[in-house]
Design an enzyme around this catalytic site. Sequence first.
Site, PDB file in Angstrom:
ATOM      1  N   ARG A  47       0.472  43.113  -0.402  1.00  0.00           N
ATOM      2  CA  ARG A  47       1.678  42.601  -0.129  1.00  0.00           C
ATOM      3  C   ARG A  47       2.086  41.133  -0.541  1.00  0.00           C
ATOM      4  NH1 ARG A  47      -0.153  39.125   2.164  1.00  0.00           N
ATOM      5  NH2 ARG A  47       1.896  38.302   2.860  1.00  0.00           N
ATOM      6  N   GLY A  48       3.125  40.347  -0.271  1.00  0.00           N
ATOM      7  CA  GLY A  48       3.391  39.061  -0.956  1.00  0.00           C
ATOM      8  C   GLY A  48       3.840  39.207  -2.196  1.00  0.00           C
ATOM      9  N   ALA A  49       4.896  38.382  -2.387  1.00  0.00           N
ATOM     10  CA  ALA A  49       5.757  38.190  -3.768  1.00  0.00           C
ATOM     11  C   ALA A  49       4.852  38.197  -4.729  1.00  0.00           C
ATOM     12  CB  ALA A  49       6.747  37.477  -3.548  1.00  0.00           C
ATOM     13  N   ARG A  87       9.921  48.096  -3.193  1.00  0.00           N
ATOM     14  CA  ARG A  87      10.486  47.272  -2.079  1.00  0.00           C
ATOM     15  C   ARG A  87      11.619  46.442  -2.711  1.00  0.00           C
ATOM     16  NH1 ARG A  87       5.779  44.046   0.896  1.00  0.00           N
ATOM     17  NH2 ARG A  87       7.508  43.689   2.866  1.00  0.00           N
ATOM     18  N   GLN A 196       0.616  39.056   9.532  1.00  0.00           N
ATOM     19  CA  GLN A 196       0.026  38.572   8.305  1.00  0.00           C
ATOM     20  C   GLN A 196      -0.490  37.281   8.654  1.00  0.00           C
ATOM     21  OE1 GLN A 196       3.125  39.908   8.297  1.00  0.00           O
ATOM     22  NE2 GLN A 196       3.746  40.685   6.417  1.00  0.00           N
ATOM     23  N   ASP A 237       9.852  35.086  -0.875  1.00  0.00           N
ATOM     24  CA  ASP A 237      10.012  36.308  -1.601  1.00  0.00           C
ATOM     25  C   ASP A 237      11.166  36.261  -2.551  1.00  0.00           C
ATOM     26  OD1 ASP A 237       8.795  36.746   1.497  1.00  0.00           O
ATOM     27  OD2 ASP A 237       8.068  38.344  -0.107  1.00  0.00           O
ATOM     28  N   ASN A 247      12.425  34.640   3.171  1.00  0.00           N
ATOM     29  CA  ASN A 247      10.798  34.828   3.484  1.00  0.00           C
ATOM     30  C   ASN A 247      10.658  35.517   4.606  1.00  0.00           C
ATOM     31  OD1 ASN A 247       8.145  33.992   2.657  1.00  0.00           O
ATOM     32  ND2 ASN A 247       8.112  32.944   4.590  1.00  0.00           N
ATOM     33  N   LYS A 248       9.637  35.603   4.991  1.00  0.00           N
ATOM     34  CA  LYS A 248       9.208  36.575   6.155  1.00  0.00           C
ATOM     35  C   LYS A 248      10.014  36.364   7.313  1.00  0.00           C
ATOM     36  CE  LYS A 248       7.047  39.187   6.231  1.00  0.00           C
ATOM     37  NZ  LYS A 248       7.553  40.705   5.789  1.00  0.00           N
TER      38      LYS A 248
HETATM   39  O1  MRU Z   1       6.107  41.461   3.666  1.00  0.00           O
HETATM   40  P1  MRU Z   1       5.382  40.830   2.998  1.00  0.00           P
HETATM   41  O2  MRU Z   1       3.931  40.530   3.779  1.00  0.00           O
HETATM   42  O3  MRU Z   1       5.166  41.293   1.450  1.00  0.00           O
HETATM   43  O4  MRU Z   1       6.294  39.385   2.971  1.00  0.00           O
HETATM   44  C1  MRU Z   1       5.467  38.217   2.391  1.00  0.00           C
HETATM   45  C2  MRU Z   1       6.047  36.954   2.781  1.00  0.00           C
HETATM   46  O5  MRU Z   1       7.062  36.926   3.288  1.00  0.00           O
HETATM   47  C3  MRU Z   1       5.163  35.840   2.551  1.00  0.00           C
HETATM   48  O6  MRU Z   1       5.716  34.956   3.492  1.00  0.00           O
HETATM   49  C4  MRU Z   1       5.183  35.151   1.432  1.00  0.00           C
HETATM   50  O7  MRU Z   1       5.693  33.906   1.668  1.00  0.00           O
HETATM   51  C5  MRU Z   1       5.784  35.570   0.174  1.00  0.00           C
HETATM   52  S1  MRU Z   1       4.457  35.508  -0.957  1.00  0.00           S
HETATM   53  C6  MRU Z   1       3.722  34.258  -1.260  1.00  0.00           C
END
Ligand code: MRU
Length: 372
Positions: A47-49, A87, A196, A237, A247-248
């Site tokens: 996970r993570g963009a 996703r 996370q 993201d 973002n998250k």
């Molecule tokens: O659902 P995730 O864990 O894929 O989401 C990731 C995020 O939102 C992270 O905060 C992140 O900033 C993006 S990836 C560097």
Amino acid sequence: MDDHIRFDHQTLELHLLDQRFLPEQESDFVCRTAQDVISALQTMVVRGAPAIGVTAAWGCVLALKEAQGPDWAARLELGMERIAAARPTAVNLRWGVDRMRNKWRSFGGAKIDQPALLTAFIHEAQSMQNEDVAICKALGRHGATCINDGDCVLTHCNAGALATAGYGTALGVIRAAAESGKKISVIADETRPFLQGARLTAWELARDGIPVTVACDNACALLMSKGLVQRVVVGADRIAANGDTANKIGTFGVALLARHFHIPFYVAAPLSTIDAATPDGSGIPIEQRPDREVTHVGETRLCPKDVPVFNYAFDVTPAEYLSGIITEKGVLLPPYGLSIWAALNDLSTGRSAGIAGAEPENGGSDAAPGRS
Ligand code: MRU
């Protein structure tokens, strides 16, 4: 750490460090098919963009490996489209697939034979993976100028090596600041419901010897009111053309608090996270994930049965709350419509384009914003 996404060139398998089991267990999830990659993306093995963009590229390699018969090109196209849709929020996923598709098109589509395309796909996916680490390091160098010696930096979720091909975005900034000799510490929001921050950010920073303290998400206001936070740096993201940033879930609340307490709030992301086709945050699709992530921790049920829950995985922070967007081209400043456009069009001509740290027009210094 840069071996958590590893393609085995002998077996043509993709090995992913399974992030669901960290920090307790370090084990690989092995993808042999495009469907394995889709499952890994959807269940958050990876996970993570930026990490999911690179994984998607390897997924295209596996989709090509499986595409057989006279209609292999149509099968490949279908497989790639399914990966891109795994996703919805992080734009890097589609970006990764589009880059592979463009590589394919550069050979005239179905005109190229499959073995030659497979070699080209493997090369392209490996390049994307290598480039992502280099981009994170460049971004980190720019972002480090926004952090002062002695700062405590609060971050939300995990925008670290695990969320990228290596080094990280928000954690790349923190790593670069620490590597430049600044004594900094980090508060990692635990980041409910997938944790996370508590599981991944704390694990990464502890391995690097960077002091990190985990806090409940709802402790943010108190910690800021006590003067314990000097900077906020988060990942992204998807960033709309005007700078609105997905973002998250919980990031927007942190940004509101940072504004209240006059704490600089930065987003760190590669240019591949910018979605120039989406004018503002209202157009960013927000993923809703399974209820179980909220209702349970492991096998333990937290909520009464049949009570509905919200599990929006992301929120959108309006651009007006950002002190800067830290990219590999420099720190983009408001108005973001202009600085984003300039960065994407490679017009990084210093302050007039609103990019601190870019090549200055007059050869002079171009310090980052938010320093005090
Ligand atoms: O659902 P995730 O864990 O894929 O989401 C990731 C995020 O939102 C992270 O905060 C992140 O900033 C993006 S990836 C560097």
